[in-house]
Design a protein around this motif. Structure first.
Motif, PDB file in Angstrom:
ATOM      1  N   ALA A 159       0.803  -1.220   0.000  1.00  0.00           N
ATOM      2  CA  ALA A 159       0.000   0.000   0.000  1.00  0.00           C
ATOM      3  C   ALA A 159       0.833   1.265   0.000  1.00  0.00           C
ATOM      4  O   ALA A 159       0.353   2.340  -0.321  1.00  0.00           O
ATOM      5  CB  ALA A 159      -0.933  -0.004   1.212  1.00  0.00           C
ATOM      6  N   GLY A 160       2.103   1.176   0.353  1.00  0.00           N
ATOM      7  CA  GLY A 160       2.948   2.360   0.370  1.00  0.00           C
ATOM      8  C   GLY A 160       3.324   2.856  -1.004  1.00  0.00           C
ATOM      9  O   GLY A 160       3.849   3.968  -1.140  1.00  0.00           O
ATOM     10  N   VAL A 161       3.094   2.049  -2.039  1.00  0.00           N
ATOM     11  CA  VAL A 161       3.428   2.453  -3.409  1.00  0.00           C
ATOM     12  C   VAL A 161       2.168   2.928  -4.107  1.00  0.00           C
ATOM     13  O   VAL A 161       1.188   2.200  -4.189  1.00  0.00           O
ATOM     14  CB  VAL A 161       4.062   1.295  -4.190  1.00  0.00           C
ATOM     15  N   THR A 162       2.204   4.154  -4.600  1.00  0.00           N
ATOM     16  CA  THR A 162       1.067   4.726  -5.316  1.00  0.00           C
ATOM     17  C   THR A 162       1.447   4.934  -6.775  1.00  0.00           C
ATOM     18  O   THR A 162       2.442   5.598  -7.082  1.00  0.00           O
ATOM     19  CB  THR A 162       0.646   6.067  -4.708  1.00  0.00           C
ATOM     20  N   VAL A 163       0.683   4.353  -7.665  1.00  0.00           N
ATOM     21  CA  VAL A 163       0.903   4.531  -9.095  1.00  0.00           C
ATOM     22  C   VAL A 163       0.067   5.721  -9.548  1.00  0.00           C
ATOM     23  O   VAL A 163      -1.140   5.753  -9.350  1.00  0.00           O
ATOM     24  CB  VAL A 163       0.507   3.271  -9.878  1.00  0.00           C
ATOM     25  N   TYR A 164       0.732   6.717 -10.124  1.00  0.00           N
ATOM     26  CA  TYR A 164       0.030   7.912 -10.572  1.00  0.00           C
ATOM     27  C   TYR A 164       0.396   8.213 -12.016  1.00  0.00           C
ATOM     28  O   TYR A 164       1.315   7.603 -12.576  1.00  0.00           O
ATOM     29  CB  TYR A 164       0.340   9.103  -9.652  1.00  0.00           C
ATOM     30  N   LEU A 165      -0.331   9.125 -12.622  1.00  0.00           N
ATOM     31  CA  LEU A 165      -0.104   9.529 -14.006  1.00  0.00           C
ATOM     32  C   LEU A 165       0.558  10.896 -14.013  1.00  0.00           C
ATOM     33  O   LEU A 165       0.114  11.822 -13.334  1.00  0.00           O
ATOM     34  CB  LEU A 165      -1.427   9.582 -14.777  1.00  0.00           C
ATOM     35  N   SER A 166       1.613  11.032 -14.810  1.00  0.00           N
ATOM     36  CA  SER A 166       2.389  12.267 -14.823  1.00  0.00           C
ATOM     37  C   SER A 166       3.207  12.307 -16.094  1.00  0.00           C
ATOM     38  O   SER A 166       3.414  11.277 -16.761  1.00  0.00           O
ATOM     39  CB  SER A 166       3.320  12.307 -13.597  1.00  0.00           C
ATOM     40  N   GLY A 167       3.697  13.508 -16.421  1.00  0.00           N
ATOM     41  CA  GLY A 167       4.735  13.608 -17.422  1.00  0.00           C
ATOM     42  C   GLY A 167       6.020  13.006 -16.890  1.00  0.00           C
ATOM     43  O   GLY A 167       6.151  12.712 -15.693  1.00  0.00           O
ATOM     44  N   LEU A 168       6.983  12.800 -17.782  1.00  0.00           N
ATOM     45  CA  LEU A 168       8.231  12.160 -17.400  1.00  0.00           C
ATOM     46  C   LEU A 168       9.071  13.088 -16.528  1.00  0.00           C
ATOM     47  O   LEU A 168       9.436  14.184 -16.935  1.00  0.00           O
ATOM     48  CB  LEU A 168       9.026  11.765 -18.645  1.00  0.00           C
TER      49      LEU A 168
END
Length: 388
Positions: A159-168
């Motif tokens: 749960a400590g890892v959050t996958v998010y959307l972003s530019g590089l």
């Protein structure tokens, strides 16, 4: 960009290896955020006999239960449930990788080519697990498995890892891309994970033990970039398919450049080259990022998509977001249909639609936020048809 982090923090999540640690939990189902759940077709009495009675439609929320099932009780129903988990995992990598790729302004740059290749690989991996699932009598539920970002990877573990959307950005490469693909033992580090390929090894072990009849009906054949998706007809095909997924993503335990087709580094090490700004080389002291420079590219400054998505957007941004999400939903519908009898023509149509996502994505990435801190970007929201 910031300071160089402690390398022990580079790989907090082991996508290919995570299920063993989940199985060491108290035995209760692992919780998962609601939007990231996907339904799995009920396995009925066979599942109950195999120790899977608790799965039902919990699917991706029950990875600990899957791995807690004794190896000698992992039958066809177990394979179907585990492969649906794999569908969700492979699908969840594609949107963040696409955002990173599309944000690079010079698509001819080394980094852009690297990211494009990895996106193609992940589409190929998704196709592989879908073929494996229909081979054992299941049906991939791809749209139902589409996660909402930001959030955990399907399964609700780490749960400590959050996958998010972003530019590089370098933090995005480190905290999302490298975290997703990290092997249990990085050849460029000395930090080991406590598990070794538990999830895909477990899948392969079950295939070897059960030796299920493999149906080619509704499997799909398709060229996906440089790879060719083919039906799995034998246990040898299954072994090859699973090894492709593992080796292209995380590399082998002997070399990050081992692969079935070429000497390009596995995804984890390719992302490492982007992050460290140097190619990976074998030295007297082991594998190190000390090779020729890998220049970090000029990028469109897409800000991370916030929880709940973009709110109070201007009308033209709202229109772009809806257009993108409608096209993305069409892609997912096409993928579902491809493995429900539509075959390669339907899959090809879905891939063509996916290529069309780049235009509205780039338009969003070139539209500044009111705060002046970066730009908008795609949300990858799957639009659900209203129930009648």
């Amino acid at each position: 960009m910031g300071e160089e982090p402690d390398e022990s923090a580079v790989a907090p999540f082991k996508r290919r290896k995570f299920l063993a640690s989940a199985a060491l939990a108290a035995g209760a189902p692992t919780a998962v955020a609601g939007p990231a759940q996907a339904t799995v077709e009920p396995a009925g009495a066979a599942a109950a006999e195999a120790g899977l009675a608790g799965l039902g439609t919990a699917g991706l929320g029950s990875v600990a239960q899957l791995m807690a099932v004794p190896e000698d009780s992992r039958g066809v129903a177990w394979l179907r449930s585990a492969l649906q988990v794999a569908v969700g995992l492979e699908l969840s990598t594609i949107p963040p990788y696409l955002c990173g790729w599309w944000s690079v302004k010079d698509q001819r740059s080394e980094v852009a080519r690297m990211l494009r290749r990895i996106v193609g690989d992940e589409m190929y991996h998704l196709g592989i697990v879908c073929n494996l699932l229909v081979a054992v009598g299941g049906r991939p539920q791809i749209k139902a498995a589409a996660p909402v970002y930001p959030g955990p990877l399907p399964g609700g573990v780490r749960a400590g890892v959050t996958v998010y959307l972003s530019g590089l950005t370098k933090p995005f490469v480190r905290d999302v891309m490298m975290a997703i693909e990290a092997p249990e033992v990085s050849l460029a580090r000395s930090v080991a994970s406590p598990t070794v390929g538990e999830f895909y090894d477990g899948l392969l072990g079950a295939f070897r033990a059960v030796r299920p009849d493999l149906s080619t009906r509704e499997q799909v054949t398709q060229h996906i970039d440089s790879d060719e998706l083919r039906p799995v007809r034998s246990l040898d095909d299954v072994e090859h398919a699973i090894e492709v997924i593992r080796e292209q993503g995380e590399g082998t335990d002997s070399s990050p450049t081992d692969s079935f087709s070429d000497d390009r580094p596995a995804h984890y090490y390719a992302f490492g080259e982007i992050y460290h700004g140097r190619e990976l080389r074998e030295t007297d002291d082991g594998w190190r990022f000390v090779g020729p420079p890998v220049p970090f590219p000029e990028v469109r400054p897409m800000a991370p998509v916030p929880v709940g998505g973009w709110r109070n957007t201007p009308a033209h941004v709202g229109g772009l977001l809806f257009r993108f999400d409608a096209m993305y939903s069409t892609v997912l519908d096409s993928l579902d249909a491809a493995w429900a009898g539509g075959g390669h023509r339907t899959l090809g149509a879905g891939i063509r639609t996916m290529r069309g996502l780049e235009k509205p994505a780039v338009e969003l990435m070139e539209t500044g936020l009111p705060s002046g801190r970066g730009t908008y970007g795609p949300q990858f929201r799957a639009l659900r048809r209203p129930r009648r």
